[in-house]
Design a protein around this motif. Sequence first.
Motif, PDB file in Angstrom:
ATOM      1  N   GLY A 115      17.908  34.772  44.689  1.00 10.62           N
ATOM      2  CA  GLY A 115      16.577  34.443  44.096  1.00 10.62           C
ATOM      3  C   GLY A 115      16.725  33.375  42.921  1.00 10.62           C
ATOM      4  N   ASP A 116      15.592  32.738  42.818  1.00  9.44           N
ATOM      5  CA  ASP A 116      15.587  31.518  41.680  1.00  9.44           C
ATOM      6  C   ASP A 116      15.762  32.202  40.387  1.00  9.44           C
ATOM      7  N   VAL A 117      16.626  31.654  39.668  1.00 14.40           N
ATOM      8  CA  VAL A 117      16.720  32.163  38.113  1.00 14.40           C
ATOM      9  C   VAL A 117      15.565  32.107  37.305  1.00 14.40           C
ATOM     10  N   ARG A 118      14.703  31.111  37.765  1.00 13.75           N
ATOM     11  CA  ARG A 118      13.322  31.086  36.970  1.00 13.75           C
ATOM     12  C   ARG A 118      12.571  32.235  37.534  1.00 13.75           C
ATOM     13  N   ASP A 137      23.278  23.988  37.718  1.00 13.59           N
ATOM     14  CA  ASP A 137      23.312  22.663  38.220  1.00 13.59           C
ATOM     15  C   ASP A 137      24.615  22.017  37.781  1.00 13.59           C
ATOM     16  N   ASN A 138      24.856  20.561  37.949  1.00  7.08           N
ATOM     17  CA  ASN A 138      26.056  20.042  36.985  1.00  7.08           C
ATOM     18  C   ASN A 138      25.408  19.604  35.848  1.00  7.08           C
ATOM     19  N   GLY A 139      24.073  20.213  35.274  1.00  2.29           N
ATOM     20  CA  GLY A 139      23.638  19.945  33.969  1.00  2.29           C
ATOM     21  C   GLY A 139      22.082  19.298  34.141  1.00  2.29           C
ATOM     22  N   PRO A 140      21.332  19.235  33.159  1.00  2.00           N
ATOM     23  CA  PRO A 140      20.049  18.867  33.342  1.00  2.00           C
ATOM     24  C   PRO A 140      20.006  17.415  33.709  1.00  2.00           C
ATOM     25  N   ASP A 141      20.886  16.837  33.646  1.00  2.00           N
ATOM     26  CA  ASP A 141      20.913  15.152  33.947  1.00  2.00           C
ATOM     27  C   ASP A 141      21.561  14.980  35.330  1.00  2.00           C
ATOM     28  N   PHE A 142      22.014  15.979  35.832  1.00  2.00           N
ATOM     29  CA  PHE A 142      22.671  15.723  37.164  1.00  2.00           C
ATOM     30  C   PHE A 142      22.295  17.103  38.011  1.00  2.00           C
ATOM     31  N   LEU A 143      21.184  17.073  38.440  1.00  2.00           N
ATOM     32  CA  LEU A 143      20.627  18.407  39.106  1.00  2.00           C
ATOM     33  C   LEU A 143      21.361  18.390  40.651  1.00  2.00           C
ATOM     34  N   VAL A 144      21.557  19.635  40.969  1.00  2.00           N
ATOM     35  CA  VAL A 144      22.022  19.902  42.309  1.00  2.00           C
ATOM     36  C   VAL A 144      20.852  20.040  43.243  1.00  2.00           C
ATOM     37  N   ASN A 146      16.619  19.171  42.851  1.00  2.00           N
ATOM     38  CA  ASN A 146      15.582  18.465  42.298  1.00  2.00           C
ATOM     39  C   ASN A 146      14.635  19.612  41.664  1.00  2.00           C
ATOM     40  N   GLU A 147      14.229  20.628  42.268  1.00  2.00           N
ATOM     41  CA  GLU A 147      13.492  21.720  42.245  1.00  2.00           C
ATOM     42  C   GLU A 147      13.856  22.512  40.805  1.00  2.00           C
ATOM     43  N   ASN A 148      15.233  22.031  40.273  1.00  2.00           N
ATOM     44  CA  ASN A 148      15.795  22.922  39.220  1.00  2.00           C
ATOM     45  C   ASN A 148      15.227  22.232  37.995  1.00  2.00           C
ATOM     46  N   VAL A 151      14.111  24.193  34.878  1.00  2.00           N
ATOM     47  CA  VAL A 151      14.946  24.936  34.242  1.00  2.00           C
ATOM     48  C   VAL A 151      15.068  24.643  32.867  1.00  2.00           C
ATOM     49  N   TYR A 152      15.055  23.287  32.828  1.00  2.00           N
ATOM     50  CA  TYR A 152      15.534  22.588  31.413  1.00  2.00           C
ATOM     51  C   TYR A 152      14.228  22.283  30.698  1.00  2.00           C
ATOM     52  N   ALA A 153      13.287  22.530  30.876  1.00  2.00           N
ATOM     53  CA  ALA A 153      12.033  22.053  30.376  1.00  2.00           C
ATOM     54  C   ALA A 153      11.556  23.044  29.237  1.00  2.00           C
ATOM     55  N   SER A 154      10.649  22.868  28.549  1.00  2.00           N
ATOM     56  CA  SER A 154      10.077  23.598  27.492  1.00  2.00           C
ATOM     57  C   SER A 154       9.274  24.887  27.825  1.00  2.00           C
ATOM     58  N   PRO A 155       8.575  25.039  28.879  1.00  2.00           N
ATOM     59  CA  PRO A 155       7.999  26.096  29.310  1.00  2.00           C
ATOM     60  C   PRO A 155       8.670  27.253  29.622  1.00  2.00           C
ATOM     61  N   PHE A 156      10.011  27.048  30.660  1.00  2.00           N
ATOM     62  CA  PHE A 156      11.158  27.994  30.786  1.00  2.00           C
ATOM     63  C   PHE A 156      11.807  28.190  29.786  1.00  2.00           C
ATOM     64  N   VAL A 157      12.393  27.239  28.861  1.00  2.00           N
ATOM     65  CA  VAL A 157      13.151  27.579  27.537  1.00  2.00           C
ATOM     66  C   VAL A 157      12.311  28.650  26.656  1.00  2.00           C
ATOM     67  N   THR A 158      11.032  28.430  26.617  1.00  2.00           N
ATOM     68  CA  THR A 158      10.210  29.288  25.860  1.00  2.00           C
ATOM     69  C   THR A 158      10.345  30.788  26.523  1.00  2.00           C
ATOM     70  N   THR A 159      10.048  30.695  27.762  1.00  2.00           N
ATOM     71  CA  THR A 159      10.067  32.030  28.466  1.00  2.00           C
ATOM     72  C   THR A 159      11.247  32.910  28.199  1.00  2.00           C
ATOM     73  N   CYS A 160      12.608  32.087  28.482  1.00  2.00           N
ATOM     74  CA  CYS A 160      13.723  32.428  28.094  1.00  2.00           C
ATOM     75  C   CYS A 160      13.888  33.257  26.636  1.00  2.00           C
ATOM     76  N   ARG A 161      13.328  32.407  25.750  1.00  2.00           N
ATOM     77  CA  ARG A 161      13.250  32.983  24.472  1.00  2.00           C
ATOM     78  C   ARG A 161      12.490  34.350  24.398  1.00  2.00           C
ATOM     79  N   SER A 162      11.548  34.589  25.056  1.00  2.00           N
ATOM     80  CA  SER A 162      10.768  35.664  25.050  1.00  2.00           C
ATOM     81  C   SER A 162      11.450  37.003  25.635  1.00  2.00           C
ATOM     82  N   LYS A 163      12.358  36.641  26.381  1.00  2.00           N
ATOM     83  CA  LYS A 163      12.997  37.715  27.312  1.00  2.00           C
ATOM     84  C   LYS A 163      14.251  38.159  26.403  1.00  2.00           C
ATOM     85  N   LEU A 164      14.715  37.328  25.271  1.00  2.00           N
ATOM     86  CA  LEU A 164      15.694  37.675  24.654  1.00  2.00           C
ATOM     87  C   LEU A 164      15.473  38.817  23.268  1.00  2.00           C
ATOM     88  N   ARG A 165      16.221  39.648  23.073  1.00  8.17           N
ATOM     89  CA  ARG A 165      16.032  40.683  22.053  1.00  8.17           C
ATOM     90  C   ARG A 165      16.276  39.733  20.730  1.00  8.17           C
TER      91      ARG A 165
END
Length: 215
Positions: A115-118, A137-144, A146-148, A151-165
């Motif tokens: 499934g999608d990592v998001r 991907d090959n990075g945020p500036d070289f997506l494999v 486009n739907e990814n 992954v590199y935008a603030s809302p998902f990075v914020t979600t990642c932070r909330s999942k971390l201990r």
Amino acid sequence: MAEIARGRSERGELVLRRREDDGALELRVNGVFVMDDVETSSEELLASAALSSIRRPDRVLVGGLGLGYTVRALLADPRLGEVVVAEIEPDVVAWMRAGLVPSVLDDPRVSVVVGDVRTVVTASPDASLDAILLDVDNGPDFLVYNENSPVYASPFVTTCRSKLRTGGVLTVWSSSASSDLEAIVTSVFGACVIKPVSVNLQGRAETYYVYQGSS
Ligand SMILES: C[S@@+](CC[C@H](N)C(=O)[O-])C[C@H]1O[C@@H](n2cnc3c(N)ncnc32)[C@H](O)[C@@H]1O
């Protein structure tokens, strides 16, 4: 090139093949080079950067199985409790299970979600992960795909932070320096550590990067 396997999903075509010049195993998506099994130091750095920054890797989530180098580097750490791998392409998982790619999936500490990592990160309980490692991907500036881009935008990075201990880390692989990603990780985590790694890509000297935020 000797083709080993070809797959198709709604995102396009995947090919696993063996290069004739150097015998390397190579993964391509929609004709775009994703990775090979010759230069894997940056995939391993993604794991070691996280492992060296956290107290205990009890539960780690990896986005993107690929050829398994990041997961293998995690598994080499005897402290590792479990690793959940989110891989969007069923064929990538099936090829590894079939032995077309050396497997990291037989280790009892590994579980795979196709499934999608998001989606997989978002479904994880808050404060349940010691590290989230993203290499989809090959990075945020070289997506494999486009739907990814989210992954590199603030809302998902914020979600990642909330999942971390507390003390957990988000580490993100990139084939190029990305000031946008640096700014987003800094704004969400308060700081961003950037680890460059020099690689030799089929005779070409390149620098890849790992971006890291600590909670
Ligand atoms: C560069 S490879 C990962 C390499 C891996 N770090 C390794 O060591 O072999 C990227 C992988 O991410 C997968 N992928 C791409 N987008 C994804 C997404 N949104 N969620 C999960 N996996 C994704 C691709 O199918 C591919 O297997």
